[in-house]
Design a protein around this motif. Structure first.
Motif, PDB file in Angstrom:
ATOM      1  N   GLN A   1       0.822  -1.214   0.000  1.00  0.00           N
ATOM      2  CA  GLN A   1       0.000   0.000   0.000  1.00  0.00           C
ATOM      3  C   GLN A   1       0.856   1.264   0.000  1.00  0.00           C
ATOM      4  OE1 GLN A   1       0.590  -1.871   2.484  1.00  0.00           O
ATOM      5  NE2 GLN A   1       0.390  -0.882   4.493  1.00  0.00           N
TER       6      GLN A   1
ATOM      7  N   TYR B   1      12.892   5.052   5.252  1.00  0.00           N
ATOM      8  CA  TYR B   1      12.298   4.966   6.576  1.00  0.00           C
ATOM      9  C   TYR B   1      10.802   4.650   6.542  1.00  0.00           C
ATOM     10  CZ  TYR B   1      11.038   6.017  11.317  1.00  0.00           C
ATOM     11  OH  TYR B   1      10.538   5.932  12.583  1.00  0.00           O
ATOM     12  N   TYR B   2      10.020   5.433   5.800  1.00  0.00           N
ATOM     13  CA  TYR B   2       8.562   5.236   5.771  1.00  0.00           C
ATOM     14  C   TYR B   2       8.196   3.838   5.289  1.00  0.00           C
ATOM     15  CZ  TYR B   2       7.390  10.172   6.466  1.00  0.00           C
ATOM     16  OH  TYR B   2       7.231  11.430   6.965  1.00  0.00           O
TER      17      TYR B   2
ATOM     18  N   GLU C   1       7.335   1.177   7.949  1.00  0.00           N
ATOM     19  CA  GLU C   1       6.148   1.347   8.781  1.00  0.00           C
ATOM     20  C   GLU C   1       4.949   0.544   8.303  1.00  0.00           C
ATOM     21  OE1 GLU C   1       5.747   2.881  11.496  1.00  0.00           O
ATOM     22  OE2 GLU C   1       7.812   3.585  11.610  1.00  0.00           O
TER      23      GLU C   1
ATOM     24  N   GLN D   1       1.193  -3.720   8.596  1.00  0.00           N
ATOM     25  CA  GLN D   1      -0.219  -3.755   8.197  1.00  0.00           C
ATOM     26  C   GLN D   1      -0.428  -4.707   7.023  1.00  0.00           C
ATOM     27  OE1 GLN D   1      -0.413   0.303   8.630  1.00  0.00           O
ATOM     28  NE2 GLN D   1      -1.124  -0.439  10.604  1.00  0.00           N
TER      29      GLN D   1
ATOM     30  N   THR E   1       3.684  13.437   1.559  1.00  0.00           N
ATOM     31  CA  THR E   1       3.913  13.525   2.993  1.00  0.00           C
ATOM     32  C   THR E   1       5.125  14.388   3.296  1.00  0.00           C
ATOM     33  OG1 THR E   1       2.921  11.350   3.287  1.00  0.00           O
ATOM     34  CG2 THR E   1       4.320  12.153   5.061  1.00  0.00           C
TER      35      THR E   1
ATOM     36  N   VAL F   1       4.751  17.722   5.622  1.00  0.00           N
ATOM     37  CA  VAL F   1       5.503  17.869   6.877  1.00  0.00           C
ATOM     38  C   VAL F   1       6.463  19.058   6.806  1.00  0.00           C
ATOM     39  CG1 VAL F   1       7.323  16.765   8.260  1.00  0.00           C
ATOM     40  CG2 VAL F   1       5.306  15.468   7.584  1.00  0.00           C
TER      41      VAL F   1
ATOM     42  N   GLN G   1      -2.040   5.359   6.204  1.00  0.00           N
ATOM     43  CA  GLN G   1      -0.649   4.947   6.424  1.00  0.00           C
ATOM     44  C   GLN G   1      -0.035   5.732   7.586  1.00  0.00           C
ATOM     45  OE1 GLN G   1       1.764   3.937   2.664  1.00  0.00           O
ATOM     46  NE2 GLN G   1       0.638   5.756   2.095  1.00  0.00           N
TER      47      GLN G   1
ATOM     48  N   HIS H   1       1.781   8.408   7.727  1.00  0.00           N
ATOM     49  CA  HIS H   1       3.180   8.797   7.596  1.00  0.00           C
ATOM     50  C   HIS H   1       3.453  10.232   8.055  1.00  0.00           C
ATOM     51  CE1 HIS H   1       4.165   5.325   4.620  1.00  0.00           C
ATOM     52  NE2 HIS H   1       3.986   4.922   5.854  1.00  0.00           N
ATOM     53  N   ALA H   2       2.485  11.115   7.899  1.00  0.00           N
ATOM     54  CA  ALA H   2       2.695  12.485   8.409  1.00  0.00           C
ATOM     55  C   ALA H   2       2.752  12.452   9.935  1.00  0.00           C
ATOM     56  CB  ALA H   2       1.582  13.407   7.922  1.00  0.00           C
TER      57      ALA H   2
ATOM     58  N   ILE I   1       3.853   9.936  11.748  1.00  0.00           N
ATOM     59  CA  ILE I   1       5.166   9.363  12.062  1.00  0.00           C
ATOM     60  C   ILE I   1       6.270  10.368  11.785  1.00  0.00           C
ATOM     61  CG2 ILE I   1       6.825   7.597  11.314  1.00  0.00           C
ATOM     62  CD1 ILE I   1       4.269   5.887  10.587  1.00  0.00           C
ATOM     63  N   GLY I   2       6.167  11.049  10.661  1.00  0.00           N
ATOM     64  CA  GLY I   2       7.188  12.022  10.270  1.00  0.00           C
ATOM     65  C   GLY I   2       7.275  13.196  11.227  1.00  0.00           C
TER      66      GLY I   2
END
Ligand SMILES: Nc1ncnc2c1ncn2[C@@H]1O[C@H](COP(=O)(O)OP(=O)(O)OP(=O)(O)O)[C@@H](O)[C@H]1O
Ligand SMILES: Nc1ncnc2c1ncn2[C@@H]1O[C@H](COP(=O)(O)OP(=O)(O)OP(=O)(O)O)[C@@H](O)[C@H]1O
Ligand SMILES: [Mg+2]
Ligand SMILES: [Mg+2]
Lengths: 254, 254
Positions: free
Chosen positions: A9, A152-153, A156, A160, B16, B20, B41, B43-44, B46-47
């Protein structure tokens, strides 16, 4: 027909590039290959030289018109042994059309039975989501390849996706196997890329393919020629690596 | 509250990273900024240094529980003047929950009214799709920034996105403006990147920001520190470019 989904995803991790180039490598090795473009962006269709705005029928038509078997929408590409069931933006409507249907998770699995019987391998390119479309691709497949950027992303979302694959295996498709995690956009020069590679191998061990795909501009250029990189620039790193990946895949029998 | 959506259904084009870092640059310039993470997801989230698995409430809770205004799920980040309405995987269920609702396209717009009144700017990070979630973000926004990688596939999807923005403007949000197209992953060394840049400027003219974002590993590293790049590596190219973009944005009044 051995069916392999290319799914994650996370956007932009190399799903389409992997689908087109694995399919290309297997076709050049003599296998009869079908690519199913299951992303409304239709990038696998474009990457194989077909214009989504000028095709007659697509995968979407075959879903919504019971008289149209998948075989009737499949088109040949410029590559011998390689055909594609193309997509276009209309496919984004399929999500809402399938949702109320009984057995909606098995729609693609059933459709693949109407692809005709001459293919050795089917490669399904998925969109960047864990939607009903991607669920359909996982239910229809024997195996799944998960491209993961060494960034990095990228780490994550993997949890899932692995949980989703587990659910699919328990409820819809007991034989679904993870063929492997493919590390993409690998860079020799950056510590980030090395660190993520190391973490992935420590964490996932043998699930990670030996073959990795380095960042190389030839892979980004090949789609503009509508060809897998193996035909666009046969001697570049990208071609060597996707050829090696095809060998790694073929040595694991389904 | 000036509301800017960062949208493009193409995966991995830098949505993202742009959300950010624009938010970071505006916050450092003294604006009170809210980031809404509208991607399951997360990601923002997490970031900006927040763990989506360990937060209490998210944007999803505020949608599904009328007693929870958005202000009650907003958390501070390590950056002064910068807060985030976090997300997690549950948000992927919102699509099906919103679908049958009357006025479903306005759900986020209404929710933003409960954010509290102290923010100057709101930046919404979108998922890589043209789903009901992304539609909500476009309806809720004054402006939209479209990150586009300087790669072949990136051009293909732009037409669909611009058509979708037109539809949103006609039917749901007459004042929606395209703040600009942001060229990302620009590389000085490759012809492909130069060609795409040139094509984009020829085709879209002033819609393309003067500022472009080059590929730089610092931008990929910053999320592991949970910080905008401007705080992670204040003197790198990425910081200079996002700072310049924030200036370009501020000079255009909404
Ligand atoms: N190893 C590589 N080196 C350089 N460029 C690459 C590589 N792999 C893919 N690309 C380019 O990076 C971009 C993203 O790759 P691709 O479109 O295959 O990802 P995707 O996961 O299919 O994206 P989406 O999530 O939008 O479906 C494309 O422009 C592609 O040409
Ligand atoms: N200019 C840049 N230089 C180097 N790396 C970058 C740059 N911009 C983004 N990245 C990295 O590239 C990857 C993709 O960027 P990002 O996640 O921001 O894209 P996205 O559009 O939000 O993806 P998605 O479609 O999955 O939401 C991330 O790992 C990010 O850290
Ligand atoms: Mg793709
Ligand atoms: Mg993103």
């Amino acid at each position: 027909m051995r069916t392999i989904a290319i799914a994650n995803q996370k956007g932009g991790c190399g799903k389409t590039t992997t689908a087109v180039n694995i399919a290309g490598a297997l076709a050049l090795a003599g296998k009869k290959v079908l690519v199913v473009d299951f992303d409304p962006q239709a990038h696998a269709t474009i990457g194989l030289g077909i214009d989504p705005e000028n095709i007659g029928k697509t995968v979407y038509d075959s879903f919504t018109n019971a008289k149209l078997p998948l075989s009737s929408v499949i088109v040949r590409t410029k590559v011998d042994n390689l055909s594609v069931a193309p997509s276009n933006i209309l496919l984004s409507g399929l999500e809402f059309e399938l949702a109320p249907r009984f057995g909606r998770e098995y729609a693609l699995k059933q459709l693949l039975n109407t692809a005709g019987n001459s293919y050795d391998v089917c490669v399904i390119d998925c969109s960047p989501s864990l939607s009903l479309l991607t669920l359909n691709a996982l239910v229809a497949s024997d195996e799944v390849i998960i491209p993961v950027q060494t960034q990095y992303y990228a780490l994550e979302g993997l949890k899932q996706l692995l949980e989703t694959i587990d659910i699919v295996r328990q409820r819809f498709n007991a034989s679904l196997k993870i063929l492997g995690i493919l590390l993409t956009f690998v860079e020799k020069r950056t510590t980030l890329s090395k660190q993520v590679q190391q973490q992935m191998r420590e964490f996932f061990g043998n699930m990670v393919f030996d073959t990795v795909i380095h960042r190389t501009v030839r892979l980004a250029e090949a789609p503009s020629a509508g060809l897998p990189v193996l035909l666009y620039a046969p001697n570049c790193t990208g071609s060597d690596e996707y050829r090696a990946l095809a060998v790694e895949i073929t040595s694991v029998s389904a």
